[in-house]
Write a protein that holds these residues in place. Structure first.
Motif, PDB file in Angstrom:
ATOM      1  N   GLU A  36      87.421  52.675  -6.019  1.00 12.33           N
ATOM      2  CA  GLU A  36      86.902  51.395  -5.507  1.00 12.33           C
ATOM      3  C   GLU A  36      87.833  50.252  -5.892  1.00 12.33           C
ATOM      4  O   GLU A  36      87.395  49.119  -6.105  1.00 12.33           O
ATOM      5  N   THR A  80      87.428  48.376  -2.633  1.00 12.07           N
ATOM      6  CA  THR A  80      86.060  48.108  -2.165  1.00 12.07           C
ATOM      7  C   THR A  80      85.160  47.497  -3.247  1.00 12.07           C
ATOM      8  O   THR A  80      84.111  46.946  -2.925  1.00 12.07           O
ATOM      9  N   THR A  92      82.698  44.788   0.060  1.00 10.35           N
ATOM     10  CA  THR A  92      82.023  45.375   1.233  1.00 10.35           C
ATOM     11  C   THR A  92      80.578  44.895   1.391  1.00 10.35           C
ATOM     12  O   THR A  92      79.815  45.449   2.185  1.00 10.35           O
ATOM     13  N   ALA A 135      80.929  49.825  -3.422  1.00 11.05           N
ATOM     14  CA  ALA A 135      80.662  50.440  -2.116  1.00 11.05           C
ATOM     15  C   ALA A 135      79.759  51.656  -2.246  1.00 11.05           C
ATOM     16  O   ALA A 135      79.036  51.993  -1.309  1.00 11.05           O
TER      17      ALA A 135
END
Ligand code: PLP
Length: 393
Positions: A219, A222, A227, A232
């Motif tokens: 991640e 993300t 996100t 995420a």
């Protein structure tokens, strides 16, 4: 020698066409060049400056820490209040099985640590990774990245890595009891923002439990709100065994982390001792910046607003030149007809005062990953400018 000549002579290049924007200052979503021209920054240093450039909360946290102390010792030896504070904040945001952080300096280092940890936990060495994944550019992270053409000149890389198709449940049978770790971006970034199905993510989690392979969620891109969730993995209700974060964590200062359970993390301290070490990891000034970032991102409706801002981009960028828009939160891939159009679009956008950027491997798309603090007005104006660009393509 002018500054451009100096840059080209004394700084090692990464490509034959650097952007060459000469930065003077940056604030919020705007970068100003040395001629006083403003640019809407829809890239944020590639998903890094999530709380906006020159953020006052982050600046204050850095200044306060600098006045106390900067580097005092290598990672893992001294107790430093701000490093403790960051570790606790992350633990409070994560499930109990991800309670212990190892701080490093970049995304790729977080991946290196995660791979090593998976090997230590399982006593195995094989890694399963995904086609079109991107995990960084050091030898280990490059080994598990999916762009085979880019890896060719650097082989041999680490042994025992195999690739399976992203979002393909059939391929999960290739995760066997010989596998130490399975590394995946829960939403693929460089592949052009590919969101997998819930069924796939659930099956992946189950397969890793069945085989004992450690599930590593990268991640780096993300994480920390990008996100529309803090992480995420929350979109899927699937918790990894090892989590890596970096980019958006430090508000522009270099910091990453690989995170796992308390018990797992103890394995790096013995047999052999110093199983993973770093001089600069957990730098207190970077940790202070990260504490500032987490204070901002966890306040009020910050996370909630991200999805709405992403949707606004998607609505406003509808145009016949745009073949598709893939998106989660403020992580967008805008697909055009081909690579030439993307390059042309990027150049014209810069002239109009908007910064967009390409993907390493997905050449018919450009990315948008602005500061998460971007306002609706800034989104509207920058999209208007991009529509003007699309008309000229
Ligand atoms: C998903 C992912 N993992 C790892 C990395 C590597 O991070 P860094 O460039 O900080 O080494 C990146 C960078 O783009 C990334 O997007």
């Amino acid at each position: 020698m002018n500054s451009k000549e100096l840059f080209l002579k004394h700084l090692a290049p990464t490509s034959e066409q650097p952007v060459l924007l000469e930065v003077d200052s940056a604030k919020g979503s705007i970068i100003t060049d040395i001629n006083g021209k403003n640019y809407y920054d829809l890239i944020a240093g590639i998903g890094v400056v999530s709380v906006g450039h020159n953020n006052e909360v982050v600046n204050q946290a850095i200044t306060t820490q600098l006045q106390k102390h900067a580097h005092v010792m290598v990672y893992g030896e001294y107790i430093q209040a701000v490093v403790n504070e960051l570790a606790l904040k992350l633990a409070n945001l994560l499930p109990e099985s991800l309670s212990t952080s190892y701080f490093v300096n970049s995304g790729t280092e977080a991946i290196e640590g995660a791979i090593k940890l998976a090997k230590r936990i399982t006593g195995r060495y094989k890694i399963v990774a995904f086609e079109k994944g991107y995990h960084g550019n050091t030898q280990g992270s490059m080994s598990v990245s999916g762009n085979h053409q880019k890896k060719r000149p650097f082989r041999p890389l680490i042994p025992g890595v195999s690739f399976i198709r992203f979002n393909n449940i059939d391929d999960l049978s290739l995760i066997t009891e010989e596998v130490a770790g399975v590394i995946i971006e829960p939403i693929q970034g460089d592949a052009g923002v590919i969101v997998p199905s819930q069924e796939f993510m659930t099956a992946l989690r189950e397969r890793c439990i069945l085989t004992g392979a450690q599930l590593i969620f990268d991640e780096v891109q993300t994480g920390i709100g990008r996100t529309g969730k803090m992480f995420a993995f929350e979109h899927f209700g699937v918790t990894p065994d090892i989590l890596t974060i970096a980019k958006g964590l430090g508000g522009g200062l270099p910091i990453g982390a690989f995170i796992s359970s308390y018990d797992n993390m103890q394995l790096l301290a013995s047999n052999p001792m110093l199983g993973h070490i770093t001089t600069f990891g957990g730098n207190p000034v970077c940790c202070a910046a990260a504490v500032g970032v987490l204070n901002i991102v966890t306040a009020n409706s910050f996370i909630h607003d991200i999805e709405e801002k992403g949707r606004l981009f998607e609505q406003l960028l509808q145009h016949k030149e745009v073949k598709s828009i893939r998106r989660k939160g403020l992580m967008l891939a805008i697909e055009l007809e081909n690579e030439e159009k993307v390059n042309h679009c990027k150049e014209l956008a810069l002239k109009e005062g908007v910064i967009i950027y390409w993907f390493l491997s997905t050449r018919n798309c450009f990315r948008i990953s602005p500061p998460l603090t971007i306002s609706e007005e800034e989104i509207s104006i920058s999209c208007e400018l991009l529509l003007r660009v699309f008309k000229k393509l």
